[in-house]
Design an enzyme around this catalytic site. Structure first.
Site, mmCIF file in Angstrom:
data_model
loop_
_atom_site.group_PDB
_atom_site.id
_atom_site.type_symbol
_atom_site.label_atom_id
_atom_site.label_comp_id
_atom_site.label_asym_id
_atom_site.label_seq_id
_atom_site.Cartn_x
_atom_site.Cartn_y
_atom_site.Cartn_z
ATOM 1 N N CYS A 56 0.853 -1.187 0.000
ATOM 2 C CA CYS A 56 0.000 0.000 0.000
ATOM 3 C C CYS A 56 0.894 1.244 0.000
ATOM 4 C CB CYS A 56 -0.868 -0.045 1.263
ATOM 5 S SG CYS A 56 -1.864 1.408 1.604
ATOM 6 N N GLY A 57 0.391 2.331 -0.521
ATOM 7 C CA GLY A 57 1.139 3.576 -0.468
ATOM 8 C C GLY A 57 1.429 4.019 0.957
#
Length: 159
Positions: free
Chosen positions: A36-37
């Site tokens: 995930c970012g």
């Protein structure tokens, strides 16, 4: 169910762990993801844990793959990823669902105790954080984009 001590969860290595083991601790519960970012927040979560663990903080990570398939690996791979890439030493738990009918009971409790924006209980994304006091009561819910270091003042108030 009145507080988090009424629940159990499976650790990332497969052992059942009663949340009652954390009685008397301030607990930060986070749904995590490895792809995930926001994944770099593992570094900040580990820093919080290292800074405050001797004063009574526990950080508990719960991998979840419900958001854009951002944690598709198995528990062993997730554990290795967190340790190798971010030096995670705080307890990690087996992958769970946080929303829907199959949501883990602990997260159902956390969400109902601290609803999000506009009273919604649904978790919107990875790295939603719940701060729990020494008596097992949920005191705050933080958005996924809230950086861990921004929670430190709230943690200090509870320690």
């Amino acid at each position: 169910m009145s507080n988090i001590y009424d629940f159990t969860a499976t650790t990332i290595t497969g052992q059942e762990k009663p949340m009652a083991e954390f009685k008397g601790k301030v607990v930060l519960v986070v749904n995590t993801a490895s792809k995930c970012g926001l994944t770099p927040q593992f570094k900040g979560l580990e820093a919080l844990y290292e800074t405050y663990k001797d004063k009574g903080l526990m950080v508990l990570g719960f991998p979840c793959n419900q958001f854009a398939n951002q944690d598709p690996a198995g528990n062993d791979e997730i554990s290795q990823f967190c340790e190798l890439n971010y030096g995670v030493t705080f307890p990690m738990f087996a992958k769970i669902d946080v929303n829907g009918d199959s949501a883990h009971p602990l997260f159902k409790h956390l969400k109902s105790s601290a609803p999000g924006l506009l009273g919604s209980e649904a978790i919107k994304w990875n790295f939603t954080k719940f701060l729990v006091d020494r008596n097992g009561n949920v005191v705050e819910r933080y958005a996924p984009t809230t950086e861990p270091e921004k929670i430190s003042k709230d943690i200090e108030k509870l320690l």
